[in-house]
Design a protein around this motif. Structure first.
Motif, PDB file in Angstrom:
ATOM      1  N   GLU A  44      14.984  10.243   5.910  1.00 27.42           N
ATOM      2  CA  GLU A  44      14.850   9.230   7.020  1.00 27.42           C
ATOM      3  C   GLU A  44      14.152   7.954   6.405  1.00 27.42           C
ATOM      4  N   VAL A  45      13.080   8.203   5.750  1.00 22.39           N
ATOM      5  CA  VAL A  45      11.949   7.057   5.468  1.00 22.39           C
ATOM      6  C   VAL A  45      11.999   6.973   3.921  1.00 22.39           C
ATOM      7  N   PHE A  46      11.657   5.547   3.650  1.00 20.70           N
ATOM      8  CA  PHE A  46      11.718   5.158   2.393  1.00 20.70           C
ATOM      9  C   PHE A  46      10.232   5.264   1.801  1.00 20.70           C
ATOM     10  N   THR A  47       9.818   6.270   1.167  1.00 18.32           N
ATOM     11  CA  THR A  47       8.708   6.684   0.842  1.00 18.32           C
ATOM     12  C   THR A  47       8.432   7.368  -0.511  1.00 18.32           C
ATOM     13  N   PRO A  48       7.496   7.124  -1.336  1.00 14.74           N
ATOM     14  CA  PRO A  48       7.492   7.776  -2.762  1.00 14.74           C
ATOM     15  C   PRO A  48       7.597   9.349  -2.642  1.00 14.74           C
ATOM     16  N   ILE A  49       8.396   9.787  -3.539  1.00 13.37           N
ATOM     17  CA  ILE A  49       8.229  11.397  -3.755  1.00 13.37           C
ATOM     18  C   ILE A  49       7.009  12.165  -4.134  1.00 13.37           C
ATOM     19  N   ARG A  50       6.550  11.286  -5.092  1.00  9.11           N
ATOM     20  CA  ARG A  50       4.943  11.832  -5.402  1.00  9.11           C
ATOM     21  C   ARG A  50       4.281  10.565  -5.769  1.00  9.11           C
ATOM     22  N   THR A  51       3.006  10.788  -5.246  1.00 12.08           N
ATOM     23  CA  THR A  51       1.964   9.749  -5.444  1.00 12.08           C
ATOM     24  C   THR A  51       0.695  10.518  -5.842  1.00 12.08           C
ATOM     25  N   LYS A  52       0.406  10.153  -7.040  1.00  8.66           N
ATOM     26  CA  LYS A  52      -1.239  10.786  -7.567  1.00  8.66           C
ATOM     27  C   LYS A  52      -1.872   9.855  -8.190  1.00  8.66           C
ATOM     28  N   PHE A  53      -3.309   9.782  -7.714  1.00  5.48           N
ATOM     29  CA  PHE A  53      -4.315   9.024  -8.473  1.00  5.48           C
ATOM     30  C   PHE A  53      -4.049   7.661  -8.186  1.00  5.48           C
ATOM     31  N   VAL A  54      -3.545   7.276  -6.903  1.00  7.93           N
ATOM     32  CA  VAL A  54      -3.492   5.788  -6.712  1.00  7.93           C
ATOM     33  C   VAL A  54      -4.439   5.495  -5.588  1.00  7.93           C
ATOM     34  N   ALA A  55      -5.145   4.367  -5.871  1.00  8.64           N
ATOM     35  CA  ALA A  55      -6.270   4.022  -5.119  1.00  8.64           C
ATOM     36  C   ALA A  55      -5.770   3.154  -3.810  1.00  8.64           C
TER      37      ALA A  55
ATOM     38  N   PRO B 105      20.568  -3.826   7.998  1.00 10.16           N
ATOM     39  CA  PRO B 105      22.011  -3.233   7.826  1.00 10.16           C
ATOM     40  C   PRO B 105      21.899  -2.280   6.638  1.00 10.16           C
ATOM     41  N   ALA B 106      23.076  -1.408   6.427  1.00 12.09           N
ATOM     42  CA  ALA B 106      23.210  -0.626   5.034  1.00 12.09           C
ATOM     43  C   ALA B 106      23.296  -1.747   4.118  1.00 12.09           C
ATOM     44  N   GLY B 107      22.739  -1.392   2.801  1.00  9.63           N
ATOM     45  CA  GLY B 107      22.950  -2.366   1.658  1.00  9.63           C
ATOM     46  C   GLY B 107      21.984  -2.014   0.500  1.00  9.63           C
ATOM     47  N   VAL B 108      21.794  -2.788  -0.423  1.00  7.84           N
ATOM     48  CA  VAL B 108      20.799  -2.858  -1.535  1.00  7.84           C
ATOM     49  C   VAL B 108      19.594  -3.667  -1.338  1.00  7.84           C
ATOM     50  N   TYR B 109      18.459  -3.126  -1.214  1.00  7.61           N
ATOM     51  CA  TYR B 109      17.390  -3.705  -1.185  1.00  7.61           C
ATOM     52  C   TYR B 109      16.511  -3.782  -2.303  1.00  7.61           C
ATOM     53  N   TYR B 110      15.591  -4.878  -2.700  1.00  8.78           N
ATOM     54  CA  TYR B 110      14.820  -4.944  -3.670  1.00  8.78           C
ATOM     55  C   TYR B 110      13.265  -4.739  -3.511  1.00  8.78           C
ATOM     56  N   TRP B 111      12.565  -3.829  -4.049  1.00  5.46           N
ATOM     57  CA  TRP B 111      11.071  -3.667  -3.676  1.00  5.46           C
ATOM     58  C   TRP B 111      10.151  -4.213  -4.891  1.00  5.46           C
ATOM     59  N   GLN B 112       8.857  -4.544  -4.810  1.00  3.36           N
ATOM     60  CA  GLN B 112       8.085  -4.413  -5.809  1.00  3.36           C
ATOM     61  C   GLN B 112       6.662  -4.069  -5.267  1.00  3.36           C
ATOM     62  N   MET B 113       6.182  -3.326  -6.049  1.00  4.76           N
ATOM     63  CA  MET B 113       4.838  -2.504  -5.744  1.00  4.76           C
ATOM     64  C   MET B 113       3.640  -2.920  -6.413  1.00  4.76           C
ATOM     65  N   GLU B 114       2.599  -3.596  -6.441  1.00  3.56           N
ATOM     66  CA  GLU B 114       1.277  -3.897  -6.999  1.00  3.56           C
ATOM     67  C   GLU B 114       0.283  -2.635  -6.539  1.00  3.56           C
ATOM     68  N   TYR B 115      -0.278  -2.085  -7.333  1.00  3.90           N
ATOM     69  CA  TYR B 115      -1.190  -0.972  -7.079  1.00  3.90           C
ATOM     70  C   TYR B 115      -2.272  -0.893  -8.064  1.00  3.90           C
ATOM     71  N   GLU B 116      -3.242  -0.134  -7.824  1.00  2.00           N
ATOM     72  CA  GLU B 116      -4.475  -0.215  -8.458  1.00  2.00           C
ATOM     73  C   GLU B 116      -4.587   1.728  -8.602  1.00  2.00           C
ATOM     74  N   GLY B 117      -4.665   1.993  -9.798  1.00  2.00           N
ATOM     75  CA  GLY B 117      -4.945   3.468  -9.951  1.00  2.00           C
ATOM     76  C   GLY B 117      -6.506   3.820  -9.794  1.00  2.00           C
ATOM     77  N   LYS B 118      -6.750   5.081  -9.724  1.00  2.00           N
ATOM     78  CA  LYS B 118      -8.293   5.670  -9.464  1.00  2.00           C
ATOM     79  C   LYS B 118      -9.146   5.294 -10.883  1.00  2.00           C
ATOM     80  N   ASN B 119      -8.208   4.851 -11.870  1.00  2.00           N
ATOM     81  CA  ASN B 119      -8.567   4.707 -13.074  1.00  2.00           C
ATOM     82  C   ASN B 119      -9.096   3.299 -13.275  1.00  2.00           C
ATOM     83  N   LYS B 120      -9.224   2.519 -12.042  1.00  2.00           N
ATOM     84  CA  LYS B 120      -9.276   1.002 -11.996  1.00  2.00           C
ATOM     85  C   LYS B 120      -8.165   0.135 -12.862  1.00  2.00           C
TER      86      LYS B 120
END
Length: 493
Positions: free
Chosen positions: A424-435, A465-480
């Motif tokens: 139902e929700v667009f969410t990561p399958i797995r997230t580890k060590f992301v700050a 509506p239904a269709g293709v969407y484009y995403w971009q994620m900028e993130y920082e790991g716990k490793n800085k």
């Protein structure tokens, strides 16, 4: 009838892991008097099958140990600087008589940068190169030739249980009990750092993939205080000998390898230095003088805080904020008077700091060492050793055994917000060590439809509506480290 669409993966950030950067290699600890810890199962488990104990009949102290597990967390071997035990807790065939001492503050095992079967065990003579006449039976130590040494373990020997194939090679003739290791800036080579006795000199030895024997041409940095003198001790006839107490205590790298801290016990100083991971050079940054009789030191995982175990005017654990305007005045005493003498401080795979308490059946624990003051969660009796005693030593590890690995962010490429209870929700399958993370989602015309700073995203499609969407994620790991990840997701209704 509604169809349940299985989640597919656009791609996953599973960065290649070099053996040296893998976690789990510090997951099994043996120390003290038959004490141990296992970090392999989510919660820490006490171990009671270890063989580490004082091997000196005139000295009951068991201090610095070391050990290595494989990348799955399975024990390979452990050592107290005198003997080496294999994974079955038996001394290796040639694993006795190492040129260390069970009463040195630190011993250190380091992997060969390229050969997974080879490990170096570094050891030191005790208390400022004491080399007493062995005919004097009452002396505390029995070190015939002083110095900083290494031996080589080959795990392919003895039917895969390992053996010491090169023993007691002296790198330098004068040493304190302090040693630590971190990765070179190239991410492959390893720096092993020790401090000379009666000197202000650090020696940084570089281990490379094409090296078997350690190159004796160390990078020498003369900076900070001269390590000399301090204290006396008596033999069993009451004769006094120089104790050279300033030789003892810990020296530790910060987790990112850019700083070194060390304790000068009898002078009551803790010094902090900058370390150049490319050149191996060391430069003094500042000195702390209000932690009296310091012994153990450790950085918090993020490097903001430094923790010190002090023994006067009362036993206490002190936190310093290294980002404070006045670092010495930022000190915060975590412990109340009357705690057991703090010995070694050691960061663990769970990124808590464990503290040895002299001859106690528990460890002190700092549960959230990256938090300020009381919120760091200090517990004076934080972990029960199930009847075994910890003495004042804990295992010593290279920083890369304990560093945060590269973050993992597995993103699906389809979700179905159609109220059938699946995907139902667009969410990561797995997230580890992301700050921290910021995610933007655009439609095919480039219009922003969703923005969030939640690493778990949680986009429900809203009125799109239904269709293709484009995403971009900028993130920082716990490793800085910072990362950018892009992809497409199909919204199906």
């Amino acid at each position: 009838m509604k169809k349940h669409i299985s989640i597919l993966f656009a791609f996953a950030l599973l960065l290649p892991c070099h053996t040296l950067k893998s976690q789990n290699q510090a997951n099994v600890w043996y120390f003290g008097n038959y004490a141990g810890l296992d970090f392999n199962y989510g919660t820490v488990t006490p171990l009671t099958d270890g063989q580490v104990v004082s091997e000196n009949p005139t000295d009951a102290i068991s201090e610095g140990t070391t050990g290595v597990s494989d990348t799955a967390g399975n024990l390979l071997f452990y050592s107290n600087g005198v003997s080496v035990w294999n994974r079955r807790h038996r001394k290796m065939p040639n694993g006795t008589g190492l040129a260390g001492n069970n009463s040195t503050s630190q011993t250190l095992a380091v992997p060969h940068p390229a050969n997974e079967n080879l490990y170096y065990v570094f050891s030191a003579s005790p208390q400022g190169d004491i080399a007493p006449d062995t005919a004097k039976s009452g002396l505390r130590y029995n070190q015939k030739i002083p110095g900083f040494w290494y031996s080589i373990i080959d795990l392919s020997a003895d039917n895969g249980l390992g053996d010491v194939t090169v023993k007691n090679v002296r790198l330098h003739g004068s040493t304190t009990e302090k040693m630590c290791a971190t990765l070179h800036a190239n991410g492959e080579d390893i720096w092993v750092v020790m401090h000379e006795w009666n000197s202000d000199a650090f020696r940084a030895y570089r281990l490379t993939s094409n090296t078997f024997m350690v190159d004796t041409n160390a990078v020498v940095s003369r900076t900070g205080a001269i390590h000399t003198g301090g204290g006396m001790f008596a033999d069993d006839q009451g004769q006094l000998y120089s104790g050279e107490i300033n030789a003892i205590g810990q020296m530790k790298f910060s987790l990112d390898g850019t700083r070194i801290a060390l304790a000068l016990r009898d002078t009551s100083l803790v010094e902090v230095f900058a370390f150049n991971k490319s050149t191996g050079t060391i430069a003094h940054q500042f000195t702390l003088s209000n932690a009296l009789v310091p012994y153990g030191v450790e950085f918090s995982p993020g490097g903001r805080f430094l923790y010190i175990g002090a023994r006067a005017p009362r036993t206490q654990i002190i936190q310093y904020d290294l980002q404070g305007q006045n670092i010495e005045r930022s000190s915060y005493s975590l412990s109340e008077a009357g705690i057991a003498n703090p010995g070694n401080l050691q960061l663990a795979p769970d990124h808590k700091i464990y503290i040895a308490s002299g001859d106690q059946i528990y460890l002190q624990v700092i549960n959230s060492p990256d938090s300020l003051g009381k919120s760091c969660g200090y517990l004076p009796q934080g972990f029960d050793l199930q009847g075994k005693a910890c003495s004042i030593g804990l295992p010593n590890f290279p920083t890369f055994f304990l560093a945060y690995p590269d973050p993992i962010m597995d993103i699906p490429n389809v979700f179905t917000p159609n109220q059938d209870g699946y995907n139902e929700v667009f969410t990561p399958i797995r997230t580890k060590f992301v700050a921290a993370a910021t995610t933007l989602i655009h439609n095919r015309w480039g219009e922003e439809v969703y923005r969030t700073r939640n690493p778990y995203i949680h986009w429900k499609g809203d009125n799109s509506p239904a269709g293709v969407y484009y995403w971009q994620m900028e993130y920082e790991g716990k490793n800085k480290k910072k990362y950018v990840q892009k992809g497409m997701v199909s919204l199906l209704r």
